[in-house]
Design an enzyme around this catalytic site. Structure first.
Site, PDB file in Angstrom:
ATOM      1  N   LEU A 153      65.241  -8.435  18.192  1.00  0.00           N
ATOM      2  CA  LEU A 153      65.070  -9.446  19.244  1.00  0.00           C
ATOM      3  C   LEU A 153      66.136 -10.524  19.071  1.00  0.00           C
ATOM      4  O   LEU A 153      66.109 -11.268  18.089  1.00  0.00           O
ATOM      5  CB  LEU A 153      63.687 -10.080  19.149  1.00  0.00           C
ATOM      6  CG  LEU A 153      62.505  -9.103  19.073  1.00  0.00           C
ATOM      7  CD1 LEU A 153      61.186  -9.880  19.073  1.00  0.00           C
ATOM      8  CD2 LEU A 153      62.536  -8.123  20.247  1.00  0.00           C
ATOM      9  N   GLY A 189      69.711 -18.994   4.045  1.00  0.00           N
ATOM     10  CA  GLY A 189      70.511 -17.849   4.457  1.00  0.00           C
ATOM     11  C   GLY A 189      70.444 -16.666   3.522  1.00  0.00           C
ATOM     12  O   GLY A 189      69.376 -16.084   3.306  1.00  0.00           O
ATOM     13  N   SER A 206      74.631 -14.679  16.798  1.00  0.00           N
ATOM     14  CA  SER A 206      75.491 -14.497  15.616  1.00  0.00           C
ATOM     15  C   SER A 206      74.781 -13.702  14.529  1.00  0.00           C
ATOM     16  O   SER A 206      75.410 -12.903  13.834  1.00  0.00           O
ATOM     17  CB  SER A 206      75.965 -15.849  15.087  1.00  0.00           C
ATOM     18  OG  SER A 206      74.863 -16.596  14.615  1.00  0.00           O
ATOM     19  N   LYS A 263      62.440 -25.948   6.194  1.00  0.00           N
ATOM     20  CA  LYS A 263      62.639 -25.128   4.998  1.00  0.00           C
ATOM     21  C   LYS A 263      61.826 -25.670   3.819  1.00  0.00           C
ATOM     22  O   LYS A 263      61.287 -24.898   3.024  1.00  0.00           O
ATOM     23  CB  LYS A 263      64.126 -25.067   4.671  1.00  0.00           C
ATOM     24  CG  LYS A 263      64.922 -24.307   5.743  1.00  0.00           C
ATOM     25  CD  LYS A 263      66.418 -24.559   5.624  1.00  0.00           C
ATOM     26  CE  LYS A 263      67.195 -23.783   6.676  1.00  0.00           C
ATOM     27  NZ  LYS A 263      68.622 -24.205   6.719  1.00  0.00           N
ATOM     28  N   ILE A 306      70.813 -16.507   0.334  1.00  0.00           N
ATOM     29  CA  ILE A 306      70.378 -16.723  -1.048  1.00  0.00           C
ATOM     30  C   ILE A 306      68.971 -16.186  -1.235  1.00  0.00           C
ATOM     31  O   ILE A 306      68.052 -16.625  -0.547  1.00  0.00           O
ATOM     32  CB  ILE A 306      70.391 -18.220  -1.419  1.00  0.00           C
ATOM     33  CG1 ILE A 306      71.744 -18.848  -1.112  1.00  0.00           C
ATOM     34  CG2 ILE A 306      70.039 -18.399  -2.879  1.00  0.00           C
ATOM     35  CD1 ILE A 306      71.778 -20.359  -1.309  1.00  0.00           C
ATOM     36  N   LYS A 337      62.769 -20.228  10.774  1.00  0.00           N
ATOM     37  CA  LYS A 337      62.207 -21.294   9.928  1.00  0.00           C
ATOM     38  C   LYS A 337      61.351 -22.264  10.719  1.00  0.00           C
ATOM     39  O   LYS A 337      60.303 -22.705  10.252  1.00  0.00           O
ATOM     40  CB  LYS A 337      63.320 -22.051   9.220  1.00  0.00           C
ATOM     41  CG  LYS A 337      64.337 -22.617  10.175  1.00  0.00           C
ATOM     42  CD  LYS A 337      65.636 -22.982   9.489  1.00  0.00           C
ATOM     43  CE  LYS A 337      66.737 -23.116  10.521  1.00  0.00           C
ATOM     44  NZ  LYS A 337      67.580 -21.943  10.626  1.00  0.00           N
ATOM     45  N   GLU A 374      62.760 -13.852   4.326  1.00  0.00           N
ATOM     46  CA  GLU A 374      63.737 -14.383   3.358  1.00  0.00           C
ATOM     47  C   GLU A 374      64.855 -15.168   4.025  1.00  0.00           C
ATOM     48  O   GLU A 374      65.338 -16.179   3.510  1.00  0.00           O
ATOM     49  CB  GLU A 374      64.324 -13.229   2.541  1.00  0.00           C
ATOM     50  CG  GLU A 374      65.357 -13.618   1.502  1.00  0.00           C
ATOM     51  CD  GLU A 374      64.763 -14.431   0.365  1.00  0.00           C
ATOM     52  OE1 GLU A 374      65.046 -15.635   0.332  1.00  0.00           O
ATOM     53  OE2 GLU A 374      64.029 -13.863  -0.474  1.00  0.00           O
TER      54      GLU A 374
END
Lengths: 434, 434
Positions: A10, A135, A14, A206, A137, A106, A130
């Site tokens: 979906l 991003g 980018s 976050k 990490i 997020k 995740e």
């Protein structure tokens, strides 16, 4: 058991376009790692004709996202649209029709995560995310799984690349906030409307996700005390430099003593001074890093690119491999863990430390009256540095730990004192052992 | 489905005693996170009367490890004895009798991992080993799961705290190797017989485990080219400092072009110069860190304490929670992934770069003859720095990338040249973009 797994994506911006690219380019490896081929079933977009970074195979583009996520031949759904709606409705529709879901959203998780987790729980499917924090990490999986046998006591994160880039520029070049923001915009690190980043909304979402996982409690964006960096001045940054410190926008999640001796959660986003010797101080430009303290493991840090299409897509596909394996094994990974159900401390009750720089009259007794103002509010002073400058002087005070309410009241008192010309910098101090 | 999970712990040294302590102290949290109580069933030790850091409840100590791991009422086995035997036989016995196993045993996994993985596969149980590499730092799970949708191209690790402490001391104080080693021994960072650490055996075992996971291939300790730090001199460290670099003992795992264009694995442990700007350069004292490069995620780093009882126990218990959950759900996590079956490159064919410092006669034509020696072996020079020092001069040459065999042959030629008085430092260079 399906002999192959079919994926609906979906959004094809980018992140989505990188997901589509990697699904194709890494198809053989993904099949080997999952144990069955993983095929693209469709890509939902707003407009079929928009320019894209990736070529989507014929017939796979659709504008009917709801139909796509409920199709019988779709097993897994990747949501990379972002925002609250239609993302929430689509994720719920996907879960309700038995799909496993991977999302990078997020904002949605921080606002309404529990609704999604409960929907996943109800149908026995996975909801992995995740990519929603920092991003590429890997930080959520380590918090949820690697540290599951430990007691996490603090998470300090640089989780917004835009603000880190701006603060880093202010530190290295002496630029003011506005100038550094303009440079970030020119280089593509900040958006035309930078509010979500510079006012800390992105970092606060976050922080809510990190605190929920670290402390096994439900923490939403509304629980997060949030201050952005638009009021950080060149003077603040210079003052930090004088202290051999640096200003960072931190997402801070801490386990603290709450009412009645129970553990409570402090969760906040604000600029803070940290010593240059702290591992987070060397996180430069738009990089992200998350510093974790736990009882047995001690101090850990996770560092890497916190945004960008390909890095975020890497995190999405890592989750995809896990939920695909679980689907094949007809099982699911760990769901929400909120058993600890800890209260969130109001900001005023949160224990912190202040750095305060004050321009004062350069005469006898001023230091004594400033010290008295701290003492009246029950705030203990750790260090004072006094520098004469002609007719006036500058005092730089760093407090010991106190409640934020006491510290803020102290600053109010200072502002009203006749001997105080101006309070030039107020900043919390983090990353220092008390 | 069992209503509680019973754990046998093999070994009660610095790690085992912390595992036993945490199983008790975190019992409520472990139960909530696993979904059922996790109880200590027994602790196998060599001698019942030895002094221990933890009090083991009455009746739980035993010297009969084999009987313990095959007991019907034991579900999970934690092996923290270390070494090859009896650890291997005990793990195999545990798996064959249907237990899931968590181990911290890097030496065994690097020597004979496939035997263990196959045994786990055969019975459908888990074999987890996060604690085997870099102590508390979550690195194996991120490699295996978080990066499962990406293509890892390089892993650079500081995975041995003893050697990092020694090299850090040599860098900060100018001490020689022997002096720094003695300090490490006095402070408890190095053992009386430091061979396993300083000669790179410990790091090589970890490199084999990292390379296996990163490249989905079987790599054993025997495949790892290994050089320790006992030949690193104060002159090497000073030469690195002149280059704004630092010497670190690195575990290096790379994907490289192999024969016929297939990817091959280069895996090696040796001291190398890295620029001070590299994230690994700031890893001080006995800390560990692992730097990962992958196609989509870019550059990631994982940092933390690489050893110690409590940190290692944290990693063991993180794995325990996962295998316990899997056991309750009657499933298992991802097993060995060796489908890519990549060849390991011989060291001579590995592409690297050398830093060479040479004392030469200070006369015309010497630089030309040195440059010719490099050219004759097909090695291209990136930089030369020449410093006159009375009758002689020092040349410092940094090469471009070439095979290790060509570079080593060049150094041999240099050593035989009349104009070369001494090759004072030879060190590989890592962490620099070519």
């Amino acid at each position: 058991m399906p002999d192959r797994l079919r994926v609906a994506v979906l959004g094809c911006g980018s992140v989505g376009s990188q997901v589509v690219r990697l699904l194709d380019e890494q198809a053989d490896d993904l099949a080997a790692r999952v144990g069955a081929p993983v095929e693209l079933a469709g890509v939902a977009v707003r407009r079929l004709e928009a320019p894209r970074e990736v070529e989507v195979p014929d017939g796979l583009l659709t504008t009917d996202a709801t139909a796509l996520v409920t199709r019988d031949d779709v097993d897994l759904v990747i949501e990379v649209i972002g925002g609250i709606e239609p993302a929430r409705s689509l994720i719920l529709a996907a879960l309700e029709s038995g799909k496993s879901v991977v999302t990078a959203n997020k904002a949605l998780l921080a606002e309404d995560g529990p609704t999604l987790f409960e929907a996943a729980e109800k149908v026995g499917r996975d909801l992995y995310y995740e990519a929603a924090v920092a991003g590429a990490i890997p930080i959520l999986r380590p918090l949820r799984e690697s540290l599951a046998g430990d007691r996490v006591t603090r998470v300090l994160g640089i989780v917004n690349g835009t603000t880190n880039f701006i603060l880093d520029r202010m530190d290295t070049s002496g630029a003011g906030f506005t100038e550094a923001l303009e440079e970030a915009q020119e280089l593509g690190y900040a958006e035309a409307d930078p509010t979500a980043d510079v006012e800390g909304f992105d970092a606060a979402a976050k922080a809510a996700i990190l605190a929920s996982l670290a402390f096994h409690s439900r923490v939403t964006a509304n629980d997060v005390h949030r201050e952005g960096i638009s009021d950080v001045t060149a003077a603040d940054v210079a003052s930090a430099r004088d202290m051999n410190s640096v200003v960072k926008l931190l997402a801070i999640c801490e386990l603290r003593d709450g009412v009645g001796g129970d553990d409570a959660v402090s969760v906040r986003v604000h600029p803070a001074m940290i010593p240059r010797s702290h591992p987070l101080a060397s996180v430069r430009e738009a990089y992200n890093a998350v510093f974790v303290e736990s009882e047995a493991a001690g101090q850990l840090m996770f560092y890497g690119p916190g945004a960008g299409g390909a890095p975020t897509a890497s995190a999405v596909l890592g989750d995809l491999v896990t939920v695909a394996r679980n689907r094949l094994a007809d099982t699911r990974g760990a769901g929400e863990s909120a058993y600890a159900d800890r209260a969130v401390l109001p900001m005023g009750e949160t224990v912190t430390r202040y750095h305060v720089a004050i321009d004062v009259d350069d005469r006898a007794g001023v230091l004594a009256s400033v010290a008295t103002a701290f003492a009246e509010h029950g705030v203990s002073i750790q260090t004072v540095r006094q520098e004469g400058r002609g007719a006036d002087a500058q005092l730089v005070v760093v407090s010991h730990e106190s409640t934020d309410a006491q510290l803020a009241a102290t600053v109010e008192t200072l502002r009203g004192m006749p001997a105080v010309r101006e309070v030039t910098s107020v900043m919390r101090v983090e990353g220092v052992a008390e």
